[in-house]
Design a protein around this motif. Sequence first.
Motif, PDB file in Angstrom:
ATOM      1  N   UNK A  40       0.850  -1.188   0.000  1.00 40.84           N
ATOM      2  CA  UNK A  40       0.000   0.000   0.000  1.00 40.84           C
ATOM      3  C   UNK A  40       0.884   1.235   0.000  1.00 40.84           C
ATOM      4  N   UNK A  41       0.671   2.115  -0.954  1.00 43.28           N
ATOM      5  CA  UNK A  41       1.436   3.362  -1.015  1.00 43.28           C
ATOM      6  C   UNK A  41       0.471   4.530  -1.133  1.00 43.28           C
ATOM      7  N   UNK A  42       0.793   5.622  -0.459  1.00 44.66           N
ATOM      8  CA  UNK A  42      -0.057   6.807  -0.572  1.00 44.66           C
ATOM      9  C   UNK A  42       0.748   8.067  -0.317  1.00 44.66           C
ATOM     10  N   UNK A  43       0.290   9.137  -0.938  1.00 42.84           N
ATOM     11  CA  UNK A  43       0.901  10.455  -0.784  1.00 42.84           C
ATOM     12  C   UNK A  43      -0.042  11.314   0.046  1.00 42.84           C
ATOM     13  N   UNK A  44       0.504  11.870   1.107  1.00 44.07           N
ATOM     14  CA  UNK A  44      -0.272  12.680   2.046  1.00 44.07           C
ATOM     15  C   UNK A  44       0.254  14.110   1.995  1.00 44.07           C
ATOM     16  N   UNK A  45      -0.619  15.059   1.765  1.00 44.23           N
ATOM     17  CA  UNK A  45      -0.216  16.459   1.695  1.00 44.23           C
ATOM     18  C   UNK A  45      -1.082  17.288   2.639  1.00 44.23           C
ATOM     19  N   UNK A  46      -0.423  18.162   3.399  1.00 49.46           N
ATOM     20  CA  UNK A  46      -1.145  19.002   4.352  1.00 49.46           C
ATOM     21  C   UNK A  46      -0.445  20.343   4.461  1.00 49.46           C
ATOM     22  N   UNK A  47      -1.153  21.381   4.100  1.00 48.63           N
ATOM     23  CA  UNK A  47      -0.646  22.751   4.232  1.00 48.63           C
ATOM     24  C   UNK A  47       0.712  22.916   3.560  1.00 48.63           C
ATOM     25  N   UNK A  48       0.874  22.333   2.388  1.00 45.20           N
ATOM     26  CA  UNK A  48       2.112  22.505   1.629  1.00 45.20           C
ATOM     27  C   UNK A  48       3.180  21.470   1.894  1.00 45.20           C
ATOM     28  N   UNK A  49       3.057  20.694   2.958  1.00 49.14           N
ATOM     29  CA  UNK A  49       4.018  19.626   3.250  1.00 49.14           C
ATOM     30  C   UNK A  49       3.522  18.318   2.652  1.00 49.14           C
ATOM     31  N   UNK A  50       4.460  17.490   2.192  1.00 48.88           N
ATOM     32  CA  UNK A  50       4.108  16.228   1.541  1.00 48.88           C
ATOM     33  C   UNK A  50       4.938  15.091   2.112  1.00 48.88           C
ATOM     34  N   UNK A  51       4.298  13.951   2.316  1.00 56.35           N
ATOM     35  CA  UNK A  51       4.996  12.724   2.725  1.00 56.35           C
ATOM     36  C   UNK A  51       4.442  11.570   1.906  1.00 56.35           C
ATOM     37  N   UNK A  52       5.324  10.655   1.524  1.00 56.87           N
ATOM     38  CA  UNK A  52       4.934   9.470   0.762  1.00 56.87           C
ATOM     39  C   UNK A  52       5.174   8.249   1.649  1.00 56.87           C
ATOM     40  N   UNK A  53       4.126   7.473   1.892  1.00 55.99           N
ATOM     41  CA  UNK A  53       4.171   6.310   2.774  1.00 55.99           C
ATOM     42  C   UNK A  53       4.064   5.048   1.933  1.00 55.99           C
ATOM     43  N   UNK A  54       4.964   4.090   2.139  1.00 56.69           N
ATOM     44  CA  UNK A  54       4.886   2.795   1.457  1.00 56.69           C
ATOM     45  C   UNK A  54       4.950   1.701   2.523  1.00 56.69           C
ATOM     46  N   UNK A  55       3.867   0.941   2.631  1.00 52.80           N
ATOM     47  CA  UNK A  55       3.766  -0.149   3.598  1.00 52.80           C
ATOM     48  C   UNK A  55       3.723  -1.469   2.844  1.00 52.80           C
ATOM     49  N   UNK A  56       4.657  -2.358   3.163  1.00 54.86           N
ATOM     50  CA  UNK A  56       4.697  -3.693   2.564  1.00 54.86           C
ATOM     51  C   UNK A  56       4.480  -4.715   3.668  1.00 54.86           C
ATOM     52  N   UNK A  57       3.475  -5.566   3.497  1.00 56.59           N
ATOM     53  CA  UNK A  57       3.165  -6.578   4.501  1.00 56.59           C
ATOM     54  C   UNK A  57       2.997  -7.941   3.836  1.00 56.59           C
ATOM     55  N   UNK A  58       3.515  -8.962   4.498  1.00 54.69           N
ATOM     56  CA  UNK A  58       3.230 -10.343   4.126  1.00 54.69           C
ATOM     57  C   UNK A  58       2.383 -10.914   5.247  1.00 54.69           C
ATOM     58  N   UNK A  59       1.108 -11.160   4.945  1.00 54.26           N
ATOM     59  CA  UNK A  59       0.123 -11.508   5.962  1.00 54.26           C
ATOM     60  C   UNK A  59      -0.378 -12.929   5.766  1.00 54.26           C
ATOM     61  N   UNK A  60      -0.486 -13.665   6.866  1.00 54.08           N
ATOM     62  CA  UNK A  60      -0.883 -15.068   6.842  1.00 54.08           C
ATOM     63  C   UNK A  60      -2.316 -15.175   7.357  1.00 54.08           C
ATOM     64  N   UNK A  61      -3.196 -15.722   6.541  1.00 52.95           N
ATOM     65  CA  UNK A  61      -4.612 -15.799   6.891  1.00 52.95           C
ATOM     66  C   UNK A  61      -5.066 -17.252   6.872  1.00 52.95           C
ATOM     67  N   UNK A  62      -6.021 -17.567   7.736  1.00 52.49           N
ATOM     68  CA  UNK A  62      -6.595 -18.916   7.812  1.00 52.49           C
ATOM     69  C   UNK A  62      -8.115 -18.790   7.895  1.00 52.49           C
ATOM     70  N   UNK A  63      -8.773 -19.924   7.803  1.00 59.71           N
ATOM     71  CA  UNK A  63     -10.229 -19.938   7.826  1.00 59.71           C
ATOM     72  C   UNK A  63     -10.763 -19.408   9.159  1.00 59.71           C
ATOM     73  N   UNK A  64     -11.884 -18.666   9.097  1.00 58.36           N
ATOM     74  CA  UNK A  64     -12.614 -18.189  10.279  1.00 58.36           C
ATOM     75  C   UNK A  64     -11.842 -17.173  11.108  1.00 58.36           C
ATOM     76  N   UNK A  65     -10.901 -16.447  10.499  1.00 60.91           N
ATOM     77  CA  UNK A  65     -10.227 -15.362  11.208  1.00 60.91           C
ATOM     78  C   UNK A  65     -10.365 -14.086  10.394  1.00 60.91           C
ATOM     79  N   UNK A  66     -10.809 -12.996  11.031  1.00 58.16           N
ATOM     80  CA  UNK A  66     -10.997 -11.738  10.323  1.00 58.16           C
ATOM     81  C   UNK A  66      -9.660 -11.078  10.004  1.00 58.16           C
TER      82      UNK A  66
END
Length: 335
Positions: A187-213
């Motif tokens: 997930x990557x996103x650019x956040x800008x507020x009052x002239x300042x800018x930051x770019x966030x990049x989040x990389x996750x490897x997530x393990x999911x199984x049955x019946x877990x949200x």
Amino acid sequence: MMRSLTFLMALCASGFADAQSVIEQPTVPVAGFAMDLVAGAYIAPTPASGAAQSWDFSDVAGSTVGLQQVLPASTSSLAPEFEGAEWVNSNGDQLTFWRWENGGMSIVGNANAASLVTIPFDDSLIQWTYPLSYGDVHEDTFVCEDTLFSLPYSLQGELTSEVDAFGSIALPNGVSLSDALRIHYVQSYTEAYDGDTAVWVLTQDMYVVQDTLLPVFFQEQLVVTDAAGNVLVEADDVAWYDNTVVAVPETAEADLKRAYPNPVDAGRGVRWPLRPGQDWQVMDLEGRILVEGRCGAEGEVRLDTSDWPSMVLLVPVSPSGSTGNGVQRLMVKGG
């Protein structure tokens, strides 16, 4: 990221498809639930593979860093700001409002319970869809254009999730689970507020199984840069959930160690609870360190926000000198 027809045919012919699980949409307990969020040192994920894998995290050590709650959206006073939200996930003051939509968890926006800042997305964000099986790929975008404290704010991002592996998993709490799927999520996103800018990049490897949200284990890396690509923050860890409690009392809280007040009027003081001996920095969105130090025995840092810009990052620093987990945004009104 598209696989060739030849590869898919070879995969089916090998018999691996018979060993893979298909994970259906989970059911959330009517009154919600809560779990401890536990984090430890980063471990790199294994390569993606069409063959079954065995992930053993049973010897991974960590410490509790927060309380993750999933509650009906109606329990939050901010729910009216998020039309159609059915549930709210909370970790401290950070709230995420969502609903089930088109077979996936559809995020309609985020909020901060302390500052009462709300960020509803112009179009809801779906991270992945059910049923979930090996080889699934999902992409989505999200946008928010708003005004915060009379100043322009924008958030524009995109995500890609791919189920790139399957197998069995042994968790740090001693539980072993078969038929797990791993989702490689960026997930990557650019956040800008009052002239300042930051770019966030989040990389996750997530393990999911049955019946877990929520994923039962994840490996994650975060990189924050300024508009020119200069690195402001780098952090990584592994995390998992433990001590699940169903039907969470509305009074359940965690020791979250959030800086407060947030937002703060320019020139006012901010109190930032930290571990005694913890090194820290405050930096602007161009990577300049405004102030730094080490937390004393009292377990709290007091910050003077005079002459600070409208948004800064509060950054704990690890003993190795790298910026670590627990990065917080601080909004300075009139900065």
